[in-house]
Design a protein around this motif. Sequence first.
Motif, short mmCIF file in Angstrom:
data_model
loop_
_atom_site.label_atom_id
_atom_site.label_comp_id
_atom_site.label_asym_id
_atom_site.label_seq_id
_atom_site.Cartn_x
_atom_site.Cartn_y
_atom_site.Cartn_z
N GLU A 43 0.83 -1.19 0.00
CA GLU A 43 0.00 0.00 0.00
C GLU A 43 0.87 1.25 0.00
OE1 GLU A 43 -3.89 -0.83 2.44
OE2 GLU A 43 -2.25 -1.99 3.32
N LYS A 44 0.34 2.30 -0.58
CA LYS A 44 1.03 3.59 -0.65
C LYS A 44 0.13 4.66 -0.06
CE LYS A 44 3.64 2.03 -4.66
NZ LYS A 44 4.22 2.38 -5.98
N VAL A 45 0.75 5.68 0.49
CA VAL A 45 0.03 6.69 1.24
C VAL A 45 0.12 8.04 0.55
CG1 VAL A 45 -0.07 7.94 3.43
CG2 VAL A 45 0.34 5.48 3.43
N LEU A 46 -1.00 8.75 0.52
CA LEU A 46 -1.05 10.12 0.01
C LEU A 46 -1.35 11.07 1.15
CD1 LEU A 46 -3.19 9.41 -3.18
CD2 LEU A 46 -0.76 10.04 -3.16
N MET A 47 -0.58 12.14 1.25
CA MET A 47 -0.77 13.15 2.29
C MET A 47 -1.00 14.50 1.61
SD MET A 47 2.02 14.43 5.18
CE MET A 47 3.24 14.91 3.92
N ALA A 48 -2.11 15.15 1.94
CA ALA A 48 -2.44 16.45 1.34
C ALA A 48 -2.17 17.58 2.31
CB ALA A 48 -3.90 16.47 0.92
N CYS A 49 -1.56 18.64 1.82
CA CYS A 49 -1.36 19.86 2.60
C CYS A 49 -2.45 20.86 2.23
CB CYS A 49 0.01 20.46 2.32
SG CYS A 49 1.38 19.37 2.70
N LEU A 50 -2.77 21.73 3.16
CA LEU A 50 -3.81 22.71 2.89
C LEU A 50 -3.45 23.63 1.73
CD1 LEU A 50 -4.86 23.75 6.53
CD2 LEU A 50 -5.82 21.95 5.07
N ASN A 51 -2.16 23.84 1.51
CA ASN A 51 -1.74 24.78 0.46
C ASN A 51 -1.84 24.18 -0.94
OD1 ASN A 51 0.39 22.99 0.32
ND2 ASN A 51 2.00 24.54 0.53
N ASP A 53 -0.32 21.18 -1.98
CA ASP A 53 0.71 20.18 -2.25
C ASP A 53 0.25 18.81 -1.76
OD1 ASP A 53 2.50 21.99 -3.37
OD2 ASP A 53 3.40 22.48 -1.44
N ILE A 54 0.63 17.76 -2.49
CA ILE A 54 0.33 16.38 -2.12
C ILE A 54 1.62 15.59 -2.13
CG2 ILE A 54 -0.96 14.28 -2.71
CD1 ILE A 54 -3.00 16.05 -4.12
N ASN A 71 9.53 9.70 -0.75
CA ASN A 71 8.39 10.61 -0.76
C ASN A 71 8.57 11.64 -1.87
OD1 ASN A 71 10.16 11.11 1.91
ND2 ASN A 71 9.78 13.09 0.94
N ASN A 72 7.53 11.81 -2.66
CA ASN A 72 7.56 12.71 -3.80
C ASN A 72 6.42 13.71 -3.71
OD1 ASN A 72 9.72 11.51 -5.73
ND2 ASN A 72 8.51 9.73 -5.09
N LEU A 73 6.75 14.97 -3.89
CA LEU A 73 5.78 16.06 -3.79
C LEU A 73 5.25 16.39 -5.18
CD1 LEU A 73 4.77 18.03 -1.49
CD2 LEU A 73 6.43 19.66 -2.39
N PHE A 74 3.92 16.54 -5.29
CA PHE A 74 3.34 16.94 -6.56
C PHE A 74 2.12 17.81 -6.30
CE2 PHE A 74 1.08 13.06 -5.50
CZ PHE A 74 -0.22 13.28 -5.94
N ARG A 75 1.61 18.38 -7.37
CA ARG A 75 0.42 19.24 -7.29
C ARG A 75 -0.54 18.82 -8.38
NH1 ARG A 75 0.45 23.93 -4.39
NH2 ARG A 75 -1.38 25.25 -4.58
N ALA A 76 -1.79 18.60 -8.03
CA ALA A 76 -2.78 18.16 -9.00
C ALA A 76 -3.20 19.32 -9.90
CB ALA A 76 -4.00 17.58 -8.29
N PRO A 77 -3.54 19.03 -11.14
CA PRO A 77 -4.03 20.09 -12.04
C PRO A 77 -5.28 20.77 -11.47
CG PRO A 77 -3.54 18.09 -13.28
CD PRO A 77 -3.42 17.73 -11.84
N TYR A 78 -5.40 22.06 -11.74
CA TYR A 78 -6.53 22.91 -11.34
C TYR A 78 -6.51 23.29 -9.85
CZ TYR A 78 -8.59 21.98 -15.90
OH TYR A 78 -8.82 21.89 -17.24
N ILE A 79 -5.51 22.84 -9.11
CA ILE A 79 -5.39 23.27 -7.71
C ILE A 79 -4.44 24.46 -7.71
CG2 ILE A 79 -4.86 22.61 -5.36
CD1 ILE A 79 -7.09 20.97 -6.53
N SER A 80 -5.00 25.67 -7.64
CA SER A 80 -4.19 26.89 -7.78
C SER A 80 -3.59 27.32 -6.45
CB SER A 80 -5.07 28.02 -8.34
OG SER A 80 -6.02 28.42 -7.35
N GLU A 81 -2.79 28.38 -6.49
CA GLU A 81 -2.18 28.91 -5.28
C GLU A 81 -3.22 29.51 -4.34
OE1 GLU A 81 0.84 31.64 -6.35
OE2 GLU A 81 2.17 30.11 -7.23
N ASN A 82 -4.38 29.86 -4.88
CA ASN A 82 -5.46 30.41 -4.06
C ASN A 82 -6.42 29.34 -3.56
OD1 ASN A 82 -4.57 33.11 -4.42
ND2 ASN A 82 -5.57 33.18 -6.43
N SER A 83 -6.08 28.08 -3.81
CA SER A 83 -6.94 26.97 -3.39
C SER A 83 -6.43 26.38 -2.09
CB SER A 83 -6.97 25.88 -4.46
OG SER A 83 -7.41 26.38 -5.70
#
Length: 450
Positions: A43-51, A53-54, A71-83
């Motif tokens: 199993e693999k784990v995903l951790m989301a930050c409020l800003n 970043d995942i 651990n690798n940091l990424f950002r999903a499409p359509y999640i802007s800096e104001n999200s």
Amino acid sequence: MSDASRSCFTEAHFCVMPTGTQSNVYGMSHYTTHASNSKSTCEKVLMACLNGDITLFEYALSDSNEPKPENNLFRAPYISENSEIVSLDSFTKLSAATGQSVIVLGITFINNIGQGASGFTAIYTAPLRLETPFYRSMEMVTDKGLPAAMEGIPCQITHAQIFKHGVSSTVFLVSTTCPKVHLFKEKLGKSSESTYKESSVGKYFSELQRETESSIYFMDILYYEDNKYRLTCTGTEQGKITFFMVDVAENAILKVSESIGFGPVTSVVMFSDEPDVPIPEYLLPLYDGERREEPTIHVLICHALEVASIYRDIKKNGLEDQIVLKSSYNYDSVLCGCIADVDFDGLNEIILGTFGQKILAYKFDSSAPKEEATYLLWEHSLQYPIHSLIAVDLTGDGVKDLSVLSMRGLHILQKDINKAAGLVSERLTDLQNSFKKLELIEADHSNKSI
């Protein structure tokens, strides 16, 4: 002071969040995939930050064939800096178009943080390949390729099964502050391309269409007796717990039970006495035609402003037989809970995470009198408040690790693998001795018959 012993877990890894951000009680998810160079699963784990970043956390094999944390940091499409990400959930399935394994990731977020904030649900899919991380090829599969706008602020997102003509599919359920539950269902196009569109929740979950006085903060759904019945339990912002038993074929509510608590519900987890371990393929012939006994189902309820508790045998008793987990409120609010067999005795334990930086593990005997049904087994201290707990097998060795999301990052707690291996060896020896005794008894019986 507590009489509980120290935890049997040690912290093997800590993945810190980016500076200046944190997560919340909905900020962790996990999914199952095949382990590297192995037929076993991990199993693999995903951790989301409020800003926005995942982080994907996993164990990969090193050059020396040893598991190493990555651990690798990424950002999903359509999640802007104001999200601001509110919650996420994930599962894996076979693609109808390609037949290959894909991950489906659901994320809820808000834009225009503050007054006038609006909520959205974004659903993505990506192929699971060993050579390419899935987040490099994520595609939005929500209707029209854009996040779905919702009335109110989103809370929990979770996935559940639905059944039509004996065929199951997986949908996302999103609770909001309206209060309302939204359902997103996959729809296949002419070219077998999938799109997730919002559908009527009442069509598939009549119990979630009912009006509620306050927002559903957590819900858990479990199917029973070969999917004949559905058990659903919800907990609200105001502390109300509701249990439903539903006839799946008719989508008709058969039983409703309610309990009023004080303060927001922070976790709802249905569970049985024993871990749900699938029968190995090589043992299936021994069970051919034999029906496994249906387990007794209980539910763990955590509140922010009162002690955590268990309701026993909810299919039979509803929410009438409550057992309080003593001392669970000694370390500030209980924010999360999970179920796992942490001492290898074949029975599930209850694990709680608190704002007071403590993990608490309780033994539970569902057949004992109320006063003797639970006791505190051990405590484990961290440096930060604990937001979420998941028992997962990260390395594919068959031993559950404890994935802990705190205010500052992801903690991986592991058991001593050598002790686990020693216990397996002891039980295999006992099993061999039992077979030998059985052979002697059968031989003696044969000789007497002659």
